[in-house]
Design a protein around this motif. Structure first.
Motif, PDB file in Angstrom:
ATOM      1  N   LEU A 126       0.829  -1.198   0.000  1.00  0.00           N
ATOM      2  CA  LEU A 126       0.000   0.000   0.000  1.00  0.00           C
ATOM      3  C   LEU A 126       0.865   1.251   0.000  1.00  0.00           C
ATOM      4  O   LEU A 126       0.587   2.209  -0.734  1.00  0.00           O
ATOM      5  N   SER A 127       1.929   1.253   0.801  1.00  0.00           N
ATOM      6  CA  SER A 127       2.837   2.402   0.840  1.00  0.00           C
ATOM      7  C   SER A 127       3.405   2.687  -0.546  1.00  0.00           C
ATOM      8  O   SER A 127       3.430   3.847  -1.000  1.00  0.00           O
ATOM      9  N   ALA A 128       3.862   1.648  -1.224  1.00  0.00           N
ATOM     10  CA  ALA A 128       4.469   1.820  -2.547  1.00  0.00           C
ATOM     11  C   ALA A 128       3.480   2.381  -3.547  1.00  0.00           C
ATOM     12  O   ALA A 128       3.788   3.321  -4.297  1.00  0.00           O
ATOM     13  N   ASN A 129       2.284   1.832  -3.562  1.00  0.00           N
ATOM     14  CA  ASN A 129       1.320   2.257  -4.576  1.00  0.00           C
ATOM     15  C   ASN A 129       0.726   3.622  -4.285  1.00  0.00           C
ATOM     16  O   ASN A 129       0.389   4.366  -5.212  1.00  0.00           O
ATOM     17  N   LEU A 130       0.615   3.985  -3.015  1.00  0.00           N
ATOM     18  CA  LEU A 130       0.188   5.345  -2.704  1.00  0.00           C
ATOM     19  C   LEU A 130       1.269   6.352  -3.098  1.00  0.00           C
ATOM     20  O   LEU A 130       0.958   7.430  -3.621  1.00  0.00           O
ATOM     21  N   ALA A 131       2.521   6.005  -2.869  1.00  0.00           N
ATOM     22  CA  ALA A 131       3.613   6.900  -3.273  1.00  0.00           C
ATOM     23  C   ALA A 131       3.562   7.161  -4.778  1.00  0.00           C
ATOM     24  O   ALA A 131       3.670   8.313  -5.233  1.00  0.00           O
ATOM     25  N   VAL A 132       3.367   6.113  -5.553  1.00  0.00           N
ATOM     26  CA  VAL A 132       3.308   6.265  -7.009  1.00  0.00           C
ATOM     27  C   VAL A 132       2.047   7.015  -7.421  1.00  0.00           C
ATOM     28  O   VAL A 132       2.079   7.862  -8.325  1.00  0.00           O
ATOM     29  N   ALA A 133       0.924   6.748  -6.756  1.00  0.00           N
ATOM     30  CA  ALA A 133      -0.316   7.447  -7.077  1.00  0.00           C
ATOM     31  C   ALA A 133      -0.179   8.951  -6.846  1.00  0.00           C
ATOM     32  O   ALA A 133      -0.669   9.764  -7.638  1.00  0.00           O
ATOM     33  N   HIS A 134       0.492   9.344  -5.763  1.00  0.00           N
ATOM     34  CA  HIS A 134       0.742  10.767  -5.530  1.00  0.00           C
ATOM     35  C   HIS A 134       1.665  11.331  -6.610  1.00  0.00           C
ATOM     36  O   HIS A 134       1.418  12.411  -7.157  1.00  0.00           O
ATOM     37  N   ALA A 135       2.732  10.595  -6.913  1.00  0.00           N
ATOM     38  CA  ALA A 135       3.749  11.106  -7.833  1.00  0.00           C
ATOM     39  C   ALA A 135       3.227  11.233  -9.252  1.00  0.00           C
ATOM     40  O   ALA A 135       3.548  12.191  -9.962  1.00  0.00           O
ATOM     41  N   ARG A 136       2.419  10.282  -9.687  1.00  0.00           N
ATOM     42  CA  ARG A 136       1.946  10.353 -11.071  1.00  0.00           C
ATOM     43  C   ARG A 136       0.897  11.449 -11.245  1.00  0.00           C
ATOM     44  O   ARG A 136       0.519  11.772 -12.370  1.00  0.00           O
ATOM     45  N   ALA A 137       0.446  12.018 -10.138  1.00  0.00           N
ATOM     46  CA  ALA A 137      -0.446  13.176 -10.185  1.00  0.00           C
ATOM     47  C   ALA A 137       0.321  14.491 -10.111  1.00  0.00           C
ATOM     48  O   ALA A 137      -0.284  15.555 -10.004  1.00  0.00           O
ATOM     49  N   GLY A 138       1.648  14.408 -10.161  1.00  0.00           N
ATOM     50  CA  GLY A 138       2.463  15.610 -10.224  1.00  0.00           C
ATOM     51  C   GLY A 138       3.011  16.111  -8.911  1.00  0.00           C
ATOM     52  O   GLY A 138       3.554  17.220  -8.847  1.00  0.00           O
ATOM     53  N   LEU A 139       2.906  15.315  -7.852  1.00  0.00           N
ATOM     54  CA  LEU A 139       3.412  15.721  -6.547  1.00  0.00           C
ATOM     55  C   LEU A 139       4.808  15.155  -6.307  1.00  0.00           C
ATOM     56  O   LEU A 139       5.148  14.071  -6.800  1.00  0.00           O
ATOM     57  N   ASP A 140       5.611  15.896  -5.561  1.00  0.00           N
ATOM     58  CA  ASP A 140       6.948  15.422  -5.174  1.00  0.00           C
ATOM     59  C   ASP A 140       6.811  14.591  -3.902  1.00  0.00           C
ATOM     60  O   ASP A 140       6.309  15.077  -2.887  1.00  0.00           O
TER      61      ASP A 140
END
Length: 298
Positions: free
Chosen positions: A18-32
């Motif tokens: 869950l941690s990994a996929n939330l990190a990617v979900a945030h990042a692919r939306a343009g967040l650092d």
């Protein structure tokens, strides 16, 4: 900045995935995004993102060095960038001895009349590195057991995302969510917010429905329910990547139920961002990979 720890006192509930996929979900939306995994066990977040090659290197600078004030370089030097631009501090075997290292440093400082609070060192390191100015999202992935790893994670983030298994086995942890949060607040003398409870491996049984109702009755938000996707998530570990990358690069065809899981990760990320009062600049259509494929071809 949105900051949270993904935590469960029960093992095997998909915390690291869950941690990994939330990190990617945030990042692919343009967040650092910065991820700080603190689990000393093998098969951790560093393994999933394929950056654990130096975990046994005794000569390398590590997060533990920074936590005890013995760093040999800048904090940014130990950060690596993985898929979708997510930054991560790779785990190192020294994390196994974090408690002892913190206690020794506390004793040494005490001899000179200096204070060294053991549970606030991650917060100090991140503050000194000005991560609030460099990142929009901080995710910390501590181990399930109580101790210095968890306490530093909570002190640094002050927020929890709670993955749990809606099953008979997980019933006790569900019933004890209120007590869990209250006990952690009392131990650390801080306020801890729960941004979301995330049921995982949901199969749609009547018993599972009643467990989820119990969670909501306790006042916890349940913005997403993740169905049982064993094949998808085992594939992520096998290929060492997020579910987004696995579906895009390692599946020969799109499966609607897997795209539904990606959609859940995206929607959960938007919910958490709203809780943290931040707005993603370029959020994709939830679950969509079309823009990513266009960017890859370009």
């Amino acid at each position: 900045m949105l900051s949270y720890a993904v935590y469960s006192e029960a093992g095997g509930v998909g915390k690291t995935t869950l941690s990994a996929n939330l990190a990617v979900a945030h990042a692919r939306a343009g967040l650092d995004v910065l991820v700080v995994p603190l689990d000393p066990q093998d098969g951790d977040l560093s393994y999933l993102f394929d950056v654990d090659q130096d975990r046994a290197d005794t000569e390398t600078d590590t997060l533990v060095h920074h936590l005890v004030g013995r760093a040999t370089g800048e904090f940014s030097d130990i950060v690596q960038t993985v898929e979708h631009g997510v930054d991560i501090v790779p785990e190192h075997n020294r994390l196994e001895d974090l408690g002892e290292a913190l206690r020794k440093e506390q004793e040494a400082r005490s001899d000179f009349g200096e204070s060294f609070p053991m549970w606030t060192q991650l917060q100090r390191v991140l503050r000194e590195a000005n991560i609030h100015n460099h990142y929009d999202v901080l995710i910390v992935d501590p181990p399930a057991s109580s101790g210095p790893h968890l306490y530093n994670a909570l002190d640094a983030t002050r927020n929890l995302v709670l993955p749990l298994e809606p099953s008979g086995k997980g019933q006790a942890s569900v019933s004890g969510l209120d007590d869990l949060v209250s006990n952690l607040e009392d131990q650390l003398e801080i306020n801890i917010g729960v941004l979301a409870a995330v049921p995982n491996r949901f199969k749609g049984t009547r018993d599972q429905d009643s467990i989820i109702e119990e969670i909501e009755t306790q006042g916890f938000d349940v913005p997403a329910i993740l169905r049982d996707r064993t094949s998808l998530l085992e594939g992520c570990w096998r290929k060492r990547c997020s579910a987004f990358t696995y579906v895009r690069e390692h599946r020969d065809r799109r499966r609607d139920y897997e795209l539904d899981t990606l959609e859940k990760f995206d929607r959960l990320a938007r919910h958490l961002e709203k809780q943290g009062d931040i707005e993603a600049p370029t959020p994709p259509q939830p679950g969509s990979l079309e823009r990513e494929e266009t960017e890859v071809r370009a």
